[in-house]
Design an enzyme around this catalytic site. Structure first.
Site, mmCIF file in Angstrom:
data_model
loop_
_atom_site.group_PDB
_atom_site.id
_atom_site.type_symbol
_atom_site.label_atom_id
_atom_site.label_comp_id
_atom_site.label_asym_id
_atom_site.label_seq_id
_atom_site.Cartn_x
_atom_site.Cartn_y
_atom_site.Cartn_z
ATOM 1 C CG ASN A 7 -1.869 1.145 1.253
ATOM 2 O OD1 ASN A 7 -1.463 2.273 0.994
ATOM 3 N ND2 ASN A 7 -3.123 0.891 1.540
ATOM 4 C CG HIS A 10 1.704 5.974 4.790
ATOM 5 N ND1 HIS A 10 0.371 6.251 4.939
ATOM 6 C CD2 HIS A 10 2.084 5.339 5.930
ATOM 7 C CE1 HIS A 10 -0.038 5.790 6.116
ATOM 8 N NE2 HIS A 10 0.981 5.232 6.734
ATOM 9 C CG HIS A 43 -8.417 4.117 0.618
ATOM 10 N ND1 HIS A 43 -8.653 3.998 1.962
ATOM 11 C CD2 HIS A 43 -9.623 4.418 0.064
ATOM 12 C CE1 HIS A 43 -9.938 4.219 2.212
ATOM 13 N NE2 HIS A 43 -10.545 4.480 1.079
ATOM 14 N NE ARG A 45 -9.583 8.466 3.765
ATOM 15 C CZ ARG A 45 -9.843 7.619 4.766
ATOM 16 N NH1 ARG A 45 -9.071 6.569 4.960
ATOM 17 N NH2 ARG A 45 -10.839 7.836 5.579
ATOM 18 N NE ARG A 49 -7.799 11.348 5.080
ATOM 19 C CZ ARG A 49 -8.234 10.725 6.186
ATOM 20 N NH1 ARG A 49 -7.421 9.960 6.867
ATOM 21 N NH2 ARG A 49 -9.468 10.882 6.599
ATOM 22 C CD GLU A 70 -6.913 -0.238 0.925
ATOM 23 O OE1 GLU A 70 -7.108 0.845 1.508
ATOM 24 O OE2 GLU A 70 -6.068 -1.047 1.297
ATOM 25 C CB THR A 101 -9.537 1.487 6.791
ATOM 26 O OG1 THR A 101 -9.128 2.120 5.585
ATOM 27 C CG2 THR A 101 -10.895 0.848 6.609
ATOM 28 C CD GLU A 151 -7.082 -6.332 2.931
ATOM 29 O OE1 GLU A 151 -7.157 -6.025 1.726
ATOM 30 O OE2 GLU A 151 -6.482 -5.650 3.777
ATOM 31 C CG HIS A 191 -5.772 -2.117 8.970
ATOM 32 N ND1 HIS A 191 -5.312 -1.414 10.069
ATOM 33 C CD2 HIS A 191 -6.329 -1.198 8.149
ATOM 34 C CE1 HIS A 191 -5.612 -0.146 9.918
ATOM 35 N NE2 HIS A 191 -6.212 0.027 8.756
HETATM 36 N N1 PXP Z 1 -5.918 -3.215 3.974
HETATM 37 C C1 PXP Z 1 -6.863 -2.253 4.006
HETATM 38 C C2 PXP Z 1 -8.240 -2.592 3.558
HETATM 39 C C3 PXP Z 1 -6.550 -0.952 4.420
HETATM 40 O O1 PXP Z 1 -7.507 -0.002 4.467
HETATM 41 C C4 PXP Z 1 -5.222 -0.667 4.794
HETATM 42 C C5 PXP Z 1 -4.841 0.729 5.205
HETATM 43 O O2 PXP Z 1 -4.966 1.587 4.119
HETATM 44 C C6 PXP Z 1 -4.270 -1.692 4.726
HETATM 45 C C7 PXP Z 1 -4.660 -2.970 4.337
HETATM 46 C C8 PXP Z 1 -2.845 -1.477 5.098
HETATM 47 O O3 PXP Z 1 -2.770 -1.242 6.478
HETATM 48 P P1 PXP Z 1 -1.389 -0.804 7.123
HETATM 49 O O4 PXP Z 1 -1.047 0.528 6.565
HETATM 50 O O5 PXP Z 1 -1.691 -0.769 8.584
HETATM 51 O O6 PXP Z 1 -0.382 -1.850 6.746
#
Ligand code: PXP
Length: 249
Positions: A7, A10, A43, A45, A49, A70, A101, A151, A191
């Site tokens: 992901n 960031h 994602h 959003r 952001r 996402e 999330t 997921e 997550h």
């Molecule tokens: N899976 C989903 C559905 C998420 O919303 C997120 C955060 O954007 C992640 C995985 C990744 O989570 P983390 O950044 O805590 O690894």
């Protein structure tokens, strides 16, 4: 073998801190792919952001591995997904105040909308995954809504403060994994997964993919994204190999 979806939200968050052009999520995707990422997760959003519409368009063009979008169930976002056609869409809840999330999608209370969005996305060749807590009714509802995958939200495991809490969270994840597979769903996890907690979960046979963001991007600040991804892949592979040999993490 479970794949690793990286992901890269960031990276866009840092860019948006100055509303400039760097760092570019497209560069991040290329660096993650070089490190062995099996997927790139973003994602879009509603408040934009971090990832923006242009990022989604560009990443769709350049990402060679699976692009996992996402997304909430909002009309505007669904329209963008249908137009962009990522390889996979992961349906997530969205709350404007949240830092990330927070919980899984409540598929049960939005079953009709989830089924409608899922069918529309699948018509465009997009695989649909629903981000759910490891709760039997949510998993059953995702299967009934026609999702291809779920997921499982691993946040409770990641935040567990004691051995007992960790064990209970792992049990719930295991039950969720088994329930999902029994219902014919592909099962992903994500997550809060980090370099220190991934092995216990990656050692559970049956997951198809892990989506990890914060920990990998944090590590990337010190070692670079390609190496950070390589390190996480190595841990997943090691945990799986250990399970195959019948050893515990
Ligand atoms: N899976 C989903 C559905 C998420 O919303 C997120 C955060 O954007 C992640 C995985 C990744 O989570 P983390 O950044 O805590 O690894």
């Amino acid at each position: 073998m479970a794949g690793l979806g990286v992901n890269i939200d960031h990276v866009a968050t840092v860019r948006q801190a100055r509303r400039t052009i760097e760092p570019d999520p497209v560069w991040a995707a290329a660096a993650a792919e070089l490190g062995g990422a099996d997927g790139i997760t973003i994602h879009l959003r509603q408040d934009r952001r971090h990832i923006g519409d242009r990022d989604v368009e560009l990443l769709k063009q350049v990402v060679k591995v699976k692009l996992n979008l996402e997304m909430s169930l909002a009309d505007e976002i669904v329209r963008i997904a249908l137009k962009t056609r990522p390889g996979q869409a992961t349906l997530v809840p969205e709350n404007r105040q949240e830092v990330t999330t927070e919980g899984g999608l409540d598929v049960v209370s939005q079953a009709v909308r989830v089924a409608e969005v899922t069918a529309a996305l699948q018509d465009e060749g997009i695989e649909v995954s629903a981000f759910v807590d490891p709760e039997p009714d949510q998993i059953a509802a995702a299967a009934e809504a026609g999702c291809d995958a779920i997921e499982i939200h691993t946040g409770r495991y990641a935040n567990a403060a004691t051995g007992a809490e960790t064990a209970a969270a792992v049990d719930a994840i295991l039950d969720g994994l088994n329930a999902g597979r029994k219902a014919g769903l592909v099962v992903h996890g994500g997550h809060g997964l980090t370099y220190t907690n991934i092995e216990r979960i990656a050692g559970i046979a049956g997951f198809s993919e892990f989506n990890i963001g914060h920990s990998i991007i944090s590590r990337a600040i010190f070692v670079g994204l390609t190496e950070a991804v390589r390190e996480m892949k190595r841990l997943i592979d090691r945990a799986e190999a250990r399970t195959q040999r019948g050893q515990k993490a």
